[in-house]
Design an enzyme around this catalytic site. Structure first.
Site, PDB file in Angstrom:
ATOM      1  N   HIS A 123       0.872  -1.175   0.000  1.00  0.00           N
ATOM      2  CA  HIS A 123       0.000   0.000   0.000  1.00  0.00           C
ATOM      3  C   HIS A 123       0.915   1.232   0.000  1.00  0.00           C
ATOM      4  O   HIS A 123       2.017   1.191   0.549  1.00  0.00           O
ATOM      5  CB  HIS A 123      -0.832  -0.042   1.286  1.00  0.00           C
ATOM      6  CG  HIS A 123      -1.892   1.000   1.389  1.00  0.00           C
ATOM      7  ND1 HIS A 123      -1.635   2.288   1.800  1.00  0.00           N
ATOM      8  CD2 HIS A 123      -3.221   0.947   1.147  1.00  0.00           C
ATOM      9  CE1 HIS A 123      -2.768   2.970   1.812  1.00  0.00           C
ATOM     10  NE2 HIS A 123      -3.748   2.186   1.425  1.00  0.00           N
ATOM     11  N   ASP A 142       3.532  -4.473   8.041  1.00  0.00           N
ATOM     12  CA  ASP A 142       2.295  -3.704   7.963  1.00  0.00           C
ATOM     13  C   ASP A 142       1.132  -4.698   8.039  1.00  0.00           C
ATOM     14  O   ASP A 142       0.829  -5.395   7.070  1.00  0.00           O
ATOM     15  CB  ASP A 142       2.288  -2.925   6.636  1.00  0.00           C
ATOM     16  CG  ASP A 142       0.955  -2.255   6.366  1.00  0.00           C
ATOM     17  OD1 ASP A 142       0.037  -2.371   7.204  1.00  0.00           O
ATOM     18  OD2 ASP A 142       0.822  -1.614   5.305  1.00  0.00           O
ATOM     19  N   GLN A 160      -4.033  -5.129   6.861  1.00  0.00           N
ATOM     20  CA  GLN A 160      -5.030  -6.037   6.269  1.00  0.00           C
ATOM     21  C   GLN A 160      -5.110  -7.366   6.991  1.00  0.00           C
ATOM     22  O   GLN A 160      -6.000  -8.156   6.715  1.00  0.00           O
ATOM     23  CB  GLN A 160      -4.689  -6.302   4.795  1.00  0.00           C
ATOM     24  CG  GLN A 160      -4.937  -5.140   3.879  1.00  0.00           C
ATOM     25  CD  GLN A 160      -6.401  -4.721   3.804  1.00  0.00           C
ATOM     26  OE1 GLN A 160      -7.304  -5.531   3.972  1.00  0.00           O
ATOM     27  NE2 GLN A 160      -6.639  -3.448   3.580  1.00  0.00           N
ATOM     28  N   LYS A 208      -9.969  -1.400  10.528  1.00  0.00           N
ATOM     29  CA  LYS A 208     -10.035  -2.586   9.661  1.00  0.00           C
ATOM     30  C   LYS A 208     -10.566  -3.787  10.443  1.00  0.00           C
ATOM     31  O   LYS A 208     -10.889  -4.809   9.867  1.00  0.00           O
ATOM     32  CB  LYS A 208      -8.648  -2.951   9.131  1.00  0.00           C
ATOM     33  CG  LYS A 208      -7.893  -1.832   8.453  1.00  0.00           C
ATOM     34  CD  LYS A 208      -8.254  -1.706   7.003  1.00  0.00           C
ATOM     35  CE  LYS A 208      -7.256  -0.794   6.304  1.00  0.00           C
ATOM     36  NZ  LYS A 208      -7.759  -0.292   5.041  1.00  0.00           N
ATOM     37  N   CYS A 251      -4.650   2.201  -3.837  1.00  0.00           N
ATOM     38  CA  CYS A 251      -3.436   2.771  -3.221  1.00  0.00           C
ATOM     39  C   CYS A 251      -2.267   1.803  -3.330  1.00  0.00           C
ATOM     40  O   CYS A 251      -1.453   1.694  -2.397  1.00  0.00           O
ATOM     41  CB  CYS A 251      -3.665   3.153  -1.758  1.00  0.00           C
ATOM     42  SG  CYS A 251      -4.991   4.308  -1.521  1.00  0.00           S
TER      43      CYS A 251
HETATM   44  N1  7TS Z   1      -1.446  -0.758   4.790  1.00  0.00           N
HETATM   45  C1  7TS Z   1      -2.318  -1.560   4.137  1.00  0.00           C
HETATM   46  C2  7TS Z   1      -1.888  -2.934   3.720  1.00  0.00           C
HETATM   47  C3  7TS Z   1      -3.613  -1.090   3.899  1.00  0.00           C
HETATM   48  O1  7TS Z   1      -4.473  -1.882   3.265  1.00  0.00           O
HETATM   49  C4  7TS Z   1      -3.986   0.219   4.308  1.00  0.00           C
HETATM   50  C5  7TS Z   1      -5.338   0.786   4.003  1.00  0.00           C
HETATM   51  C6  7TS Z   1      -3.038   0.977   4.997  1.00  0.00           C
HETATM   52  C7  7TS Z   1      -1.783   0.464   5.207  1.00  0.00           C
HETATM   53  C8  7TS Z   1      -3.344   2.328   5.516  1.00  0.00           C
HETATM   54  O2  7TS Z   1      -4.234   2.242   6.580  1.00  0.00           O
HETATM   55  P1  7TS Z   1      -4.800   3.567   7.275  1.00  0.00           P
HETATM   56  O3  7TS Z   1      -5.836   3.048   8.217  1.00  0.00           O
HETATM   57  O4  7TS Z   1      -3.667   4.212   7.949  1.00  0.00           O
HETATM   58  O5  7TS Z   1      -5.364   4.393   6.161  1.00  0.00           O
HETATM   59  N2  7TS Z   1      -5.983   0.175   2.921  1.00  0.00           N
HETATM   60  C9  7TS Z   1      -7.090   0.593   2.284  1.00  0.00           C
HETATM   61  C10 7TS Z   1      -7.661  -0.122   1.234  1.00  0.00           C
HETATM   62  O6  7TS Z   1      -7.246  -1.191   0.784  1.00  0.00           O
HETATM   63  N3  7TS Z   1      -8.750   0.538   0.799  1.00  0.00           N
HETATM   64  O7  7TS Z   1      -8.905   1.650   1.542  1.00  0.00           O
HETATM   65  C11 7TS Z   1      -7.876   1.699   2.462  1.00  0.00           C
END
Ligand code: 7TS
Length: 409
Positions: free
Chosen positions: A126, A203, A206, A229, A367
């Site tokens: 991501h 990370d 997911q 999530k 992303c």
């Molecule tokens: N890393 C991964 C693997 C992710 O899927 C996401 C967000 C992030 C980091 C960032 O997370 P945040 O909560 O800090 O924004 N992924 C997604 C997605 O797949 N669709 O919308 C957000």
């Protein structure tokens, strides 16, 4: 296909008020769980309860409300500690989410790296696990190396072995790819990186809604995730770091809460975890993160994983019956995310028609533009399933895709 049903999904769905709503005159079919999960009433009630009964600032008030709020916030940290089998609760830093957690570490590593160092990322990250490291490399002159991916959406581990060297100081890789659902071999990556003298950040944004990582067993240096999530609220997440690393890293932001003593001559910093928690935190977010962990633990992540594997298998089988449908990410180790395209049709158009039918999916590059570049496509349609989704919803998705195909061909 014989469905075992590890969960009582009908009963679970009663916990999620949003699943009762209609979208465009149709019952909502929410298949955008990789973007954010829906929230059970246990988490929603926890938020209402906090603001209704004991809203106060924490770690500072002598009064009852402040003590109650502090206790609830710190007890959420303990729940997270137990859930992830973390040795010390001060190895958990509350952040605004995975993105901020990664930025915190990347910022701190500026003090440790120089132009002769390398850091390594995977090709299926991501953007939030790419851009902060590129910024780090710009600041320090360190070189960014990439572990390539293969056609099936798994990492090329031979190339990883070849690229890993004594110059590599840090490897950052996702546990599960948001765009493909691939579960990466993080145990192997951590072992090999450590043998070569590199630290590892995983990370887990997911991963934590699908499985329960044991962070001591993994021996990982840093692990990050976002509460939203995994049935918790937005705007809160976790950075786990081994104590020795968190002691070494400089503070990320300055402000209240993160200090021991401030004078104009010199400021000293608070002990962990407060050193990294400047300012009034997302108090209710932290508490509700704990409630979300309770909720998931009550159902059991093993049960969730078993049921989601059934959803994934059924959905994959049914989707592949559609002519011209191609799935990206076909490795054997994957979670309940299906990224696909219909031949000759733009993913956005498919998503728009599905929305008219009440079906929520994400379309675009998710992303994760380097993955789309690898496959030479503008994006995909992504259906991501959670434990509250049903086989019937998969049937509706399949029907919807067929309708979209007829309308758009
Ligand atoms: N890393 C991964 C693997 C992710 O899927 C996401 C967000 C992030 C980091 C960032 O997370 P945040 O909560 O800090 O924004 N992924 C997604 C997605 O797949 N669709 O919308 C957000």
């Amino acid at each position: 296909m014989k469905i075992k049903m590890a969960l009582n999904v009908t009963q679970i769905r009663e916990d999620f008020p949003i699943l009762k709503r209609q979208v465009n005159g149709k019952p909502l079919v929410y298949l955008d769980n990789a973007a954010t999960s829906q929230k059970p009433k246990q988490v929603i009630d926890c938020i209402v309860d906090y603001y209704s009964r004991y809203n106060a600032n924490i770690h500072r008030g002598v009064h009852t409300l402040s003590q109650e709020a502090t206790d609830a916030y710190e007890s959420a940290r303990k729940k997270i500690q137990k859930h992830f089998n973390i040795e010390k609760s001060h190895e958990i830093i509350f952040t605004s989410g995975a993105t901020q957690s990664i930025n915190l570490v990347a910022n701190g590593f500026s003090s440790f790296l120089n132009g002769s160092d390398e850091v390594m990322v995977s090709a299926m990250e991501h953007h939030s696990n790419i851009v902060p490291w590129q910024m780090l490399c710009e600041r320090t002159g360190a070189i960014l190396k990439v572990i390539p991916m293969k056609e099936d959406g798994t990492l090329d581990m031979k190339a990883f072995d070849e690229k890993l060297s004594e110059k590599t100081k840090l490897v950052f890789v996702n546990h599960i790819s948001n765009a493909l659902g691939t579960i990466n071999p993080i145990e192997e990556i951590i072992d090999k990186a450590h043998n070569s003298g590199a630290a590892v950040l995983v990370d887990g944004a997911q991963a934590c809604s699908h499985l329960k990582p044991d962070l001591q067993a993994l021996d990982v240096d840093f692990y990050v995730t976002s509460a939203h999530k995994l049935c918790g609220p937005t705007g809160v997440g976790m950075l786990y770091g081994k104590e020795e690393w968190l002691e070494k890293l400089p503070p990320y932001q300055g402000g209240g809460e993160m200090i021991a003593e401030v004078t104009f001559e010199k400021t000293t910093y608070a002990d962990l975890p407060h050193k990294f928690e400047a300012g009034t935190p997302n108090i209710v977010g932290g508490i509700a993160f704990g409630a979300a962990i309770d909720y998931l633990d009550n159902i059991g992540l093993d049960n969730i994983a078993e049921y989601e594997a059934e959803l994934l298998e059924y959905a994959t089988t049914e989707l592949l019956k559609i002519d011209g449908l191609k799935i990206y990410g076909t490795g054997s180790d994957k979670t309940s995310v299906i990224s696909f395209n219909l031949e000759g049709i733009h993913p956005y158009d498919v998503g728009t028609i599905l929305d008219k039918l009440g079906i929520a999916v994400r379309t675009g590059h998710h992303c994760a533009q380097p993955i789309m570049d690898f496959y030479k496509i503008p994006g995909t349609v992504r259906a991501s399933f959670a434990f509250y989704n049903t086989m019937e919803e998969i049937d509706l998705l399949v029907e919807g895709i067929k309708k979209a195909q007829v309308m758009l061909s």
